[in-house]
Design a protein around this motif. Structure first.
Motif, PDB file in Angstrom:
ATOM      1  N   ILE A 126       0.832  -1.203   0.000  1.00 24.33           N
ATOM      2  CA  ILE A 126       0.000   0.000   0.000  1.00 24.33           C
ATOM      3  C   ILE A 126       0.866   1.251   0.000  1.00 24.33           C
ATOM      4  CG2 ILE A 126      -0.149   0.011   2.540  1.00 24.33           C
ATOM      5  CD1 ILE A 126      -3.016   1.132   2.220  1.00 24.33           C
ATOM      6  N   GLY A 127       0.323   2.321  -0.546  1.00 24.09           N
ATOM      7  CA  GLY A 127       0.993   3.603  -0.457  1.00 24.09           C
ATOM      8  C   GLY A 127       1.451   4.156  -1.789  1.00 24.09           C
ATOM      9  N   GLY A 128       0.667   5.056  -2.367  1.00 22.97           N
ATOM     10  CA  GLY A 128       1.074   5.728  -3.592  1.00 22.97           C
ATOM     11  C   GLY A 128       1.170   4.836  -4.806  1.00 22.97           C
ATOM     12  N   ILE A 129       0.514   3.691  -4.780  1.00 19.64           N
ATOM     13  CA  ILE A 129       0.580   2.754  -5.916  1.00 19.64           C
ATOM     14  C   ILE A 129      -0.449   3.166  -6.960  1.00 19.64           C
ATOM     15  CG2 ILE A 129       0.395   0.342  -6.628  1.00 19.64           C
ATOM     16  CD1 ILE A 129       1.134  -0.414  -3.722  1.00 19.64           C
ATOM     17  N   LYS A 130       0.010   3.281  -8.195  1.00 25.85           N
ATOM     18  CA  LYS A 130      -0.841   3.729  -9.300  1.00 25.85           C
ATOM     19  C   LYS A 130      -0.569   2.875 -10.534  1.00 25.85           C
ATOM     20  CE  LYS A 130      -0.382   8.495  -7.581  1.00 25.85           C
ATOM     21  NZ  LYS A 130      -1.722   8.547  -6.948  1.00 25.85           N
ATOM     22  N   GLU A 131      -1.386   3.092 -11.544  1.00 27.25           N
ATOM     23  CA  GLU A 131      -1.243   2.313 -12.777  1.00 27.25           C
ATOM     24  C   GLU A 131       0.163   2.440 -13.354  1.00 27.25           C
ATOM     25  OE1 GLU A 131      -3.492   1.799 -17.127  1.00 27.25           O
ATOM     26  OE2 GLU A 131      -4.240   3.245 -15.651  1.00 27.25           O
ATOM     27  N   GLN A 132       0.773   3.629 -13.258  1.00 27.29           N
ATOM     28  CA  GLN A 132       2.077   3.838 -13.877  1.00 27.29           C
ATOM     29  C   GLN A 132       3.244   3.264 -13.091  1.00 27.29           C
ATOM     30  OE1 GLN A 132      -0.041   6.268 -12.929  1.00 27.29           O
ATOM     31  NE2 GLN A 132       1.019   8.080 -12.126  1.00 27.29           N
ATOM     32  N   ASN A 133       3.030   2.896 -11.805  1.00 26.15           N
ATOM     33  CA  ASN A 133       4.150   2.328 -11.051  1.00 26.15           C
ATOM     34  C   ASN A 133       3.852   0.955 -10.465  1.00 26.15           C
ATOM     35  OD1 ASN A 133       2.642   2.730  -8.664  1.00 26.15           O
ATOM     36  ND2 ASN A 133       3.630   4.682  -8.194  1.00 26.15           N
ATOM     37  N   ILE A 134       2.694   0.400 -10.771  1.00 22.78           N
ATOM     38  CA  ILE A 134       2.310  -0.877 -10.162  1.00 22.78           C
ATOM     39  C   ILE A 134       3.223  -2.022 -10.596  1.00 22.78           C
ATOM     40  CG2 ILE A 134       0.626  -1.515 -11.947  1.00 22.78           C
ATOM     41  CD1 ILE A 134      -1.111  -2.701  -9.745  1.00 22.78           C
ATOM     42  N   ASP A 135       3.802  -1.938 -11.803  1.00 23.47           N
ATOM     43  CA  ASP A 135       4.667  -3.017 -12.279  1.00 23.47           C
ATOM     44  C   ASP A 135       5.844  -3.235 -11.338  1.00 23.47           C
ATOM     45  OD1 ASP A 135       3.077  -3.518 -14.484  1.00 23.47           O
ATOM     46  OD2 ASP A 135       4.226  -2.234 -15.826  1.00 23.47           O
ATOM     47  N   ASP A 136       6.411  -2.157 -10.793  1.00 20.20           N
ATOM     48  CA  ASP A 136       7.552  -2.285  -9.875  1.00 20.20           C
ATOM     49  C   ASP A 136       7.144  -3.011  -8.596  1.00 20.20           C
ATOM     50  OD1 ASP A 136       9.150  -0.877 -11.643  1.00 20.20           O
ATOM     51  OD2 ASP A 136       8.727   1.064 -10.713  1.00 20.20           O
ATOM     52  N   VAL A 137       5.940  -2.731  -8.115  1.00 18.27           N
ATOM     53  CA  VAL A 137       5.445  -3.375  -6.894  1.00 18.27           C
ATOM     54  C   VAL A 137       5.196  -4.863  -7.145  1.00 18.27           C
ATOM     55  CG1 VAL A 137       3.620  -3.350  -5.151  1.00 18.27           C
ATOM     56  CG2 VAL A 137       4.424  -1.197  -6.142  1.00 18.27           C
ATOM     57  N   LEU A 138       4.629  -5.175  -8.288  1.00 17.65           N
ATOM     58  CA  LEU A 138       4.378  -6.568  -8.639  1.00 17.65           C
ATOM     59  C   LEU A 138       5.688  -7.324  -8.840  1.00 17.65           C
ATOM     60  CD1 LEU A 138       1.468  -5.989 -11.179  1.00 17.65           C
ATOM     61  CD2 LEU A 138       1.263  -6.752  -8.805  1.00 17.65           C
ATOM     62  N   HIS A 139       6.647  -6.663  -9.467  1.00 19.78           N
ATOM     63  CA  HIS A 139       7.958  -7.293  -9.696  1.00 19.78           C
ATOM     64  C   HIS A 139       8.644  -7.612  -8.368  1.00 19.78           C
ATOM     65  CE1 HIS A 139      11.630  -8.305 -11.840  1.00 19.78           C
ATOM     66  NE2 HIS A 139      12.305  -7.525 -11.005  1.00 19.78           N
ATOM     67  N   ALA A 140       8.374  -6.799  -7.348  1.00 21.60           N
ATOM     68  CA  ALA A 140       8.963  -7.044  -6.028  1.00 21.60           C
ATOM     69  C   ALA A 140       8.330  -8.236  -5.327  1.00 21.60           C
ATOM     70  CB  ALA A 140       8.833  -5.794  -5.163  1.00 21.60           C
ATOM     71  N   GLY A 141       7.217  -8.736  -5.854  1.00 24.33           N
ATOM     72  CA  GLY A 141       6.618  -9.946  -5.310  1.00 24.33           C
ATOM     73  C   GLY A 141       5.269  -9.781  -4.655  1.00 24.33           C
ATOM     74  N   ALA A 142       4.740  -8.560  -4.611  1.00 23.47           N
ATOM     75  CA  ALA A 142       3.410  -8.361  -4.029  1.00 23.47           C
ATOM     76  C   ALA A 142       2.351  -8.966  -4.943  1.00 23.47           C
ATOM     77  CB  ALA A 142       3.138  -6.881  -3.825  1.00 23.47           C
ATOM     78  N   LYS A 143       1.426  -9.703  -4.359  1.00 20.04           N
ATOM     79  CA  LYS A 143       0.351 -10.325  -5.131  1.00 20.04           C
ATOM     80  C   LYS A 143      -0.968  -9.578  -4.973  1.00 20.04           C
ATOM     81  CE  LYS A 143       2.211 -15.029  -5.152  1.00 20.04           C
ATOM     82  NZ  LYS A 143       3.548 -14.650  -4.657  1.00 20.04           N
TER      83      LYS A 143
END
Length: 217
Positions: free
Chosen positions: A172-189
């Motif tokens: 959670i926190g400032g996640i948007k369509e333009q940066n979600i790929d980085d969060v997913l790549h880090a392993g968040a499901k």
């Protein structure tokens, strides 16, 4: 509420929706949540701290029925009494709220309990309390307008949490369509997205695009 069914919704829809009526471009929570559900979000948290208790109660009665009819899961942020009063599916608490073991005693075994964590120490404490908690929040990953005084933890803590959490987690926190790929790549499901959804002119399309990124990464 069946805990297993609740956690299936947590994983299967990818997005943890959160209300934020004050930044929803003049739309109320009923309209916002209706669009979230139509877009495919099934795990929704009611987070409204500025409204009076009666307004929250009346609104949550409507939202509870909407979400239940859609086969979703309804979580109340912070207010344990409100969660019990409207028979929500669970409650989400922060580090300065009542301790998880106390909240679990109040809500019973049938409701879900989430806990926010912001660093490795809080994560390890959550691991020790896993018999009381069902999932944890990890963040804020980026700076966020919905938590003005919260310092972003970045990806170092998310990486640690993905590797060490003994409970399901939501980033959670400032996640948007333009940066979600980085969060997913880090392993968040599962990711919590607030402003990017509630401020969208077309929430249904926004949610569909986000879910496409989550499940086709």
């Amino acid at each position: 509420m069946n805990l297993r069914a609740g956690m299936e919704s947590f994983f299967n829809t990818g997005i943890y929706g959160i209300t934020a009526e004050n930044i929803s471009n003049g739309r109320d929570n009923i309209e916002i949540v209706r669009d979230m559900l139509e877009g495919g979000i099934k795990f929704i948290q009611y987070r409204e701290k500025e409204k009076d208790a009666l307004s929250r109660y009346e609104e949550c009665l409507i939202l509870r029925d909407m979400i239940k009819q859609a086969g979703g899961v309804f979580i109340i942020d912070d207010f344990v009494d409100l969660a019990l009063a409207v028979d929500a599916d669970g409650v989400h608490i922060g580090q300065s709220d009542l301790p998880p073991r106390v909240v679990r005693k109040l809500i019973g075994r049938e409701k879900l309990l989430g806990l926010s964590t912001h660093n490795t120490e809080e994560l390890e404490q959550a691991n020790e309390l896993k018999k009381y908690i069902d999932y944890i929040g990890v963040g804020p990953i980026h700076a966020t307008a919905t938590k003005i005084n919260a310092e972003p933890v970045g990806f170092e803590y998310l990486d640690y949490a993905v590797k060490n959490a003994q409970l399901p987690l939501v980033a959670i926190g400032g996640i948007k369509e333009q940066n979600i790929d980085d969060v997913l790549h880090a392993g968040a499901k599962t990711v919590a997205i607030v402003s990017d959804i509630v401020q969208s002119e077309n929430i249904v399309s926004k949610v569909e695009r986000l879910r496409d990124k989550i499940f086709n990464k």
